[in-house]
Write a protein that holds these residues in place. Structure first.
Motif, PDB file in Angstrom:
ATOM      1  N   UNK A   1       0.839  -1.197   0.000  1.00 11.82           N
ATOM      2  CA  UNK A   1       0.000   0.000   0.000  1.00 11.82           C
ATOM      3  C   UNK A   1       0.879   1.253   0.000  1.00 11.82           C
ATOM      4  N   UNK A   2       0.297   2.363  -0.402  1.00 13.35           N
ATOM      5  CA  UNK A   2       1.064   3.576  -0.698  1.00 13.35           C
ATOM      6  C   UNK A   2       2.079   3.964   0.378  1.00 13.35           C
ATOM      7  N   UNK A   3       1.600   4.042   1.623  1.00 12.47           N
ATOM      8  CA  UNK A   3       2.485   4.498   2.692  1.00 12.47           C
ATOM      9  C   UNK A   3       3.668   3.544   2.896  1.00 12.47           C
ATOM     10  N   UNK A   4       3.369   2.261   2.902  1.00 12.34           N
ATOM     11  CA  UNK A   4       4.415   1.254   3.083  1.00 12.34           C
ATOM     12  C   UNK A   4       5.390   1.263   1.907  1.00 12.34           C
ATOM     13  N   UNK A   5       4.847   1.505   0.707  1.00  4.75           N
ATOM     14  CA  UNK A   5       5.704   1.549  -0.474  1.00  4.75           C
ATOM     15  C   UNK A   5       6.682   2.719  -0.372  1.00  4.75           C
ATOM     16  N   UNK A   6       6.167   3.838   0.123  1.00  8.47           N
ATOM     17  CA  UNK A   6       7.004   5.026   0.272  1.00  8.47           C
ATOM     18  C   UNK A   6       8.139   4.760   1.245  1.00  8.47           C
ATOM     19  N   UNK A   7       7.813   4.083   2.328  1.00  9.71           N
ATOM     20  CA  UNK A   7       8.866   3.888   3.307  1.00  9.71           C
ATOM     21  C   UNK A   7       9.818   2.773   2.874  1.00  9.71           C
ATOM     22  N   UNK A   8       9.318   1.805   2.073  1.00  9.17           N
ATOM     23  CA  UNK A   8      10.229   0.796   1.516  1.00  9.17           C
ATOM     24  C   UNK A   8      11.250   1.456   0.586  1.00  9.17           C
ATOM     25  N   UNK A   9      10.772   2.401  -0.218  1.00 10.90           N
ATOM     26  CA  UNK A   9      11.694   3.138  -1.094  1.00 10.90           C
ATOM     27  C   UNK A   9      12.695   3.958  -0.296  1.00 10.90           C
ATOM     28  N   UNK A  10      12.198   4.553   0.793  1.00  9.46           N
ATOM     29  CA  UNK A  10      13.097   5.352   1.629  1.00  9.46           C
ATOM     30  C   UNK A  10      14.189   4.461   2.229  1.00  9.46           C
ATOM     31  N   UNK A  11      13.797   3.250   2.630  1.00  7.34           N
ATOM     32  CA  UNK A  11      14.792   2.326   3.180  1.00  7.34           C
ATOM     33  C   UNK A  11      15.902   2.060   2.164  1.00  7.34           C
ATOM     34  N   UNK A  12      15.521   1.839   0.923  1.00  6.82           N
ATOM     35  CA  UNK A  12      16.523   1.596  -0.118  1.00  6.82           C
ATOM     36  C   UNK A  12      17.420   2.833  -0.304  1.00  6.82           C
ATOM     37  N   UNK A  13      16.800   4.006  -0.316  1.00  3.79           N
ATOM     38  CA  UNK A  13      17.568   5.233  -0.518  1.00  3.79           C
ATOM     39  C   UNK A  13      18.551   5.448   0.640  1.00  3.79           C
ATOM     40  N   UNK A  14      18.057   5.210   1.868  1.00  2.00           N
ATOM     41  CA  UNK A  14      18.904   5.372   3.047  1.00  2.00           C
ATOM     42  C   UNK A  14      20.103   4.420   2.965  1.00  2.00           C
ATOM     43  N   UNK A  15      19.815   3.195   2.571  1.00  2.00           N
ATOM     44  CA  UNK A  15      20.863   2.196   2.433  1.00  2.00           C
ATOM     45  C   UNK A  15      21.928   2.667   1.430  1.00  2.00           C
ATOM     46  N   UNK A  16      21.487   3.155   0.283  1.00  2.55           N
ATOM     47  CA  UNK A  16      22.430   3.600  -0.740  1.00  2.55           C
ATOM     48  C   UNK A  16      23.217   4.837  -0.301  1.00  2.55           C
ATOM     49  N   UNK A  17      22.536   5.749   0.363  1.00  8.82           N
ATOM     50  CA  UNK A  17      23.219   6.967   0.803  1.00  8.82           C
ATOM     51  C   UNK A  17      24.242   6.625   1.892  1.00  8.82           C
ATOM     52  N   UNK A  18      23.879   5.691   2.750  1.00  5.21           N
ATOM     53  CA  UNK A  18      24.820   5.262   3.781  1.00  5.21           C
ATOM     54  C   UNK A  18      26.081   4.677   3.138  1.00  5.21           C
ATOM     55  N   UNK A  19      25.880   3.871   2.122  1.00  2.00           N
ATOM     56  CA  UNK A  19      27.020   3.286   1.416  1.00  2.00           C
ATOM     57  C   UNK A  19      27.886   4.386   0.787  1.00  2.00           C
ATOM     58  N   UNK A  20      27.223   5.357   0.174  1.00  2.00           N
ATOM     59  CA  UNK A  20      27.954   6.457  -0.463  1.00  2.00           C
ATOM     60  C   UNK A  20      28.793   7.214   0.575  1.00  2.00           C
ATOM     61  N   UNK A  21      28.175   7.499   1.698  1.00  3.59           N
ATOM     62  CA  UNK A  21      28.882   8.270   2.723  1.00  3.59           C
ATOM     63  C   UNK A  21      29.997   7.480   3.389  1.00  3.59           C
ATOM     64  N   UNK A  22      29.815   6.176   3.516  1.00  2.55           N
ATOM     65  CA  UNK A  22      30.854   5.385   4.175  1.00  2.55           C
ATOM     66  C   UNK A  22      32.058   5.179   3.276  1.00  2.55           C
ATOM     67  N   UNK A  23      31.828   4.996   1.997  1.00  2.00           N
ATOM     68  CA  UNK A  23      32.955   4.665   1.125  1.00  2.00           C
ATOM     69  C   UNK A  23      33.346   5.805   0.187  1.00  2.00           C
ATOM     70  N   UNK A  24      32.349   6.447  -0.414  1.00  2.00           N
ATOM     71  CA  UNK A  24      32.699   7.417  -1.455  1.00  2.00           C
ATOM     72  C   UNK A  24      33.120   8.762  -0.887  1.00  2.00           C
ATOM     73  N   UNK A  25      32.448   9.248   0.136  1.00  2.00           N
ATOM     74  CA  UNK A  25      32.829  10.553   0.687  1.00  2.00           C
ATOM     75  C   UNK A  25      34.288  10.550   1.161  1.00  2.00           C
ATOM     76  N   UNK A  26      34.713   9.518   1.899  1.00  2.00           N
ATOM     77  CA  UNK A  26      36.133   9.486   2.277  1.00  2.00           C
ATOM     78  C   UNK A  26      37.053   9.416   1.053  1.00  2.00           C
ATOM     79  N   UNK A  27      36.652   8.648   0.051  1.00  2.00           N
ATOM     80  CA  UNK A  27      37.478   8.559  -1.156  1.00  2.00           C
ATOM     81  C   UNK A  27      37.627   9.932  -1.792  1.00  2.00           C
ATOM     82  N   UNK A  28      36.544  10.688  -1.826  1.00  2.00           N
ATOM     83  CA  UNK A  28      36.529  11.996  -2.463  1.00  2.00           C
ATOM     84  C   UNK A  28      37.307  13.045  -1.664  1.00  2.00           C
ATOM     85  N   UNK A  29      37.711  12.684  -0.462  1.00  3.14           N
ATOM     86  CA  UNK A  29      38.459  13.643   0.361  1.00  3.14           C
ATOM     87  C   UNK A  29      39.897  13.190   0.525  1.00  3.14           C
ATOM     88  N   UNK A  30      40.296  12.132  -0.183  1.00  3.27           N
ATOM     89  CA  UNK A  30      41.635  11.574   0.032  1.00  3.27           C
ATOM     90  C   UNK A  30      42.514  11.597  -1.206  1.00  3.27           C
TER      91      UNK A  30
END
Ligand code: ARG
Ligand code: ZN
Length: 819
Positions: A261-290
């Motif tokens: 249902x709509x609300x659950x779908x929205x939060x499922x998408x947010x979970x995926x986005x959070x997961x990807x952003x976390x990955x970006x910040x853990x690995x890519x942000x440090x790479x981009x500063x080194x």
């Protein structure tokens, strides 16, 4: 070099090459794993097999004949279609394959061996019947169901979302145990690291299940974005990787939101986005500063194998995502169609991709200019966006000013003459009032605003600084900034703690709500880090306790999303906010916050555990996976604060576990925080139970590596018969995990673990330069650490630099780090 002197303009050249695959420990080119032969040619492995103009813009049609002993190698595979297979004398046989599509040699593959095969026929959108197959080592065929189904889902998804159909009659995935990366998209014959194929509930975690679906999708999507349209040269790597990561992210998001249902779908998408952003910040942000910082389209490299980076992949995907945001779903799709219309069958550049998108953008918005967007391809570094607002109560206006800046990084520092140009940053904002109601934003009189998404707007920041004045704002607004992480930037905004607490509890945008919780807890951890640095008495700001309590009990949210809301920011993300990095006090501060939250809310964590603990048949769907993740998070909080009840629940959960997520969810916190006499027998049990499953033994090595209290334990693990440096998965499970995630032991102030690291880099380098170079990167940001760690790290790097016959791969990494 091969020189051929001939007066002819057209001739037939036969080259006979001899190679020794069983001695090939680099896992590039043709090599042996187990009893079978495999190839890995991207980026430059084909030249290890035979002479060839090995560059991606040289595209040819391949006819391949494989000839082998029939008993040892009953299955002979290559790209494309099987033309014929026949028996020969002396128990030998041969197979002839033909790939009708011209391709660069990096997409060539062959496999010879004996496998379990799982297959199904499926029908493409246009009604063609296709054969989908998964080959895996004998005995593992029971574990390929999820991968095969994922492949079919990927096929249907690409038809539906992008109108792209499979162009072959047969699509094969082959599992290999020894592999440098995740998987490889060879035309019609994908070769996969076993860890991204094999799964069953007893041995694979929820994370493994989603990882498999994502990587199967990723490689399948390459058939169009990578194979049909390929790269002109390796500087363009992100053309295929960034785009394909974006596509696999969208695939996963759509799969997660499916049937909800709509609300659950929205939060499922947010979970995926959070997961990807976390990955970006853990690995890519440090790479981009080194020292290895590079634009997503690098303009130089010593070894291309070192540029399969999270910048090219994950930041590359963010750059594609911003184009998707600016053009909208429909516009982006039209842009993709245009890209294929122009370039199908060609080897092209990142510019060609942007040109196709730009042609649609300028049709949509004739008065707007897309040129500035290209700076994302040529400049490195993570931009910072400073946000300032002036609210005028009398005029009822709110002026929002965005100012961007980006420091020079990596090789950019060597060019003082170069000025950094502004980026085109789509900055998604919303406003809410103190009760959490959204404030409607009137954009009718505003310029440089793209679209409104729900109740937010996208501000188009293209200049160093711009201001937008919103009219009819009747209350002082709370700003919800960079919703859905609309651009890969840092945001600087002077939130008050109270403001953050409101956003944490009420922001309607699930991503921004999570972000507020991250910001709030990250400020607190950084404050406590200073407290611990100076050995002062520590106490937790009660606002954090309130916010965690609110989110723990907000049962209107589904569990998977709630788990993320309650998760503290990763250590590596926090390191980036420290100058200098003081790993031990940061660790202490983060643990302090976790333990305090664990004990203060013990009762709520226990309730949350009970509400989310269900026995029953395993299913990897996002709702049940979300419940497991929240329940296991509760266990981790409880056990880290030494809750007796928590330990008891974890022991029960371990013993009665029906799936790997539950088993590890219990074992991991016990190993890290419970007395050794409680956890040790469980670890042994785990080890005995899964001795014969290499992928689960990798998990065991990781659990032990992270729980180790000293270097001796790591050395002990390396002595066990199951450990080998030759298998990259095993090396990653023990060594990489130890160095990256066991902060206490790795960053011990005597520097001993750094020297251990140096020895292992050199040992690995002799076997497998690509894996060694990746391992070497752990020390990239040594200059930003506090003394004495910094000096010890430098010394360890110098040890590696002086090692005789160091590979080109590792040389590039350590020389850049020491520069
Ligand atoms: N193209 C592969 C992918 O799907 C990665 C291959 C990288 N290979 C390597 N030896 N670096 O992302
Ligand atoms: Zn890829």
């Amino acid at each position: 070099m091969l020189f051929i002197n001939t007066p002819l303009t057209k001739f037939k050249l036969t080259i006979v090459s001899i190679c020794n695959p069983s001695a090939n420990s680099t896992l590039m080119g043709l090599y042996v794993s187990g009893k079978s032969f495999f190839t890995q040619c991207e980026a430059e492995g084909f030249r290890r097999i035979t002479f060839f103009p090995d560059r991606p813009d040289v595209m040819s049609e391949y006819f391949v004949t494989l000839n082998a002993d029939k008993t040892r190698f009953p299955m002979l595979l290559s790209n494309g279609n099987l033309l014929e297979q026949k028996d020969l004398e002396n128990n030998r046989h041969e197979a002839k394959w033909h790939d009708p599509f011209k391709k660069p040699c990096y997409l060539f593959a062959l496999v010879a061996g004996d496998f379990d095969v799982r297959e199904k026929t499926s029908t493409t959108r246009s009604g063609r019947e296709v054969l989908l197959q998964v080959y895996s080592d004998k005995g593992s065929g029971e574990q390929t169901l999820w991968a095969l189904d994922s492949l079919e889902r990927a096929m249907f998804w690409d038809e539906k979302r992008f109108g792209l159909e499979l162009d072959l009659n047969r699509f094969m995935i082959v599992v290999v145990r020894d592999f440098n990366m995740g998987a490889m998209e060879n035309k019609g014959l994908n070769i996969f690291n076993a860890s991204y194929v094999l799964a069953d509930p007893e041995t694979a975690t929820d994370t493994n299940y989603t990882g498999i679906e994502a990587v199967v999708g990723h490689e399948y999507f390459h058939n169009w974005t990578g194979n049909r349209v390929t790269c002109r040269d390796w500087f363009q790597l992100s053309l295929k990787e960034g785009l394909t990561v974006f596509r696999d992210q969208e695939f996963t998001a759509d799969m997660m939101a499916r049937n909800l249902p709509e609300q659950a779908a929205l939060s499922a998408r947010a979970v995926k986005r959070i997961d990807d952003v976390t990955r970006l910040r853990t690995a890519q942000f440090p790479e981009d500063a080194g020292p290895m910082a590079h634009p997503i389209r690098p303009d130089s490299y010593q070894e291309i194998g070192n540029f399969y980076t999270s910048t090219v992949y994950e930041k590359g995907a963010e750059i594609i995502r911003m184009q998707h945001t600016l053009l909208g779903e429909q516009g982006f799709r039209t842009g993709m169609d245009e890209y294929f219309r122009r370039h199908d069958g060609q080897a092209v550049t990142c510019d060609d991709f942007v040109n196709a998108m730009e042609s649609i953008y300028t049709k949509q918005y004739p008065q707007k200019d897309f040129a500035v967007f290209r700076h994302w391809y040529s400049q490195a570094g993570t931009p910072r966006v400073k946000v300032e607002i002036i609210y005028d109560e009398v005029k009822q206006t709110c002026a929002v000013t965005l100012t961007q800046s980006c420091e020079k990084v990596g090789v950019e520092k060597l060019h003082p003459e170069l000025e950094k140009k502004p980026f085109f940053i789509p900055f998604h904002i919303g406003m809410i009032d103190a009760e959490g109601n959204s404030i409607a934003l009137d954009v009718s009189s505003l310029e440089n605003v793209t679209t409104t998404i729900n109740d937010g707007v996208i501000l188009e920041l293209k200049e160093p600084s711009q201001t937008w004045i919103f009219q009819r704002i009747s209350r002082r607004p709370f700003l919800s900034l960079l919703r859905d992480f609309s651009a890969p930037v840092y945001v600087d905004y002077d939130y008050s703690i109270e403001e953050l607490a409101i956003l944490c509890a009420h922001d309607k945008n699930p991503f921004a709500r999570w972000e507020a919780a991250q910001e709030l807890s990250s400020r607190e951890i950084l404050r406590l880090c200073q407290v611990f640095e100076h050995d002062e008495p520590a106490s937790l700001n009660p606002i954090i306790l309130d916010v965690w309590k609110h989110n723990l009990t907000d049962r209107s949210l589904d569990s998977g999303y709630r788990a993320w809301l309650l998760t503290l920011p990763a250590e590596k993300i926090l390191f980036e906010k420290l100058s200098p990095i003081t790993p031990l006090s940061l660790y202490q501060a983060r643990e302090f916050v976790r333990q305090t939250l664990g004990s203060a809310h013990e009762k709520l964590w226990l309730e949350t555990y009970q509400q989310n603990h269900h026995q029953g048949e395993y299913s990897p769907d996002p709702i049940s996976a979300g419940q497991r993740s929240l329940k296991n998070l509760a266990l981790a909080y409880l056990i880290s604060s030494q809750s007796k009840q928590g330990i008891k629940l974890a022991l029960q959960q371990y013993q009665s576990a029906q799936n790997m997520t539950d088993r590890m969810g219990a074992l991991s916190p016990l190993l890290n925080y419970a007395p050794r006499e409680i956890s040790q027998p469980l670890s042994q049990d785990f080890n005995q139970r899964f001795q014969d499953n290499p992928l689960v033994m990798d998990k065991w090595f990781t659990l032990e590596a992270l729980a180790a209290k000293d270097l001796q334990q790591i050395n002990g693990l390396m002595q066990t018969p199951l450990f080998t440096l030759r298998n990259p998965n095993r090396a990653r499970a023990l060594l990489f995990q130890f160095c990256i995630n066991n902060t206490l032991v790795f960053h011990a102030k005597d520097g001993s673990a750094y020297q251990f690291w140096a020895d292992k880099v050199c040992e690995l380098d002799r076997l497998n330069p690509e894996v060694a170079a990746r391992f070497a990167r752990i020390m990239d940001n040594w200059q930003r650490y506090a003394s004495p760690n910094k000096e010890f790290m430098q010394k360890a790097l110098q040890t590696v630099a002086q090692y005789p016959k160091l590979s080109k791969n590792t040389t590039e990494i350590v020389s850049k780090a020491l520069n």
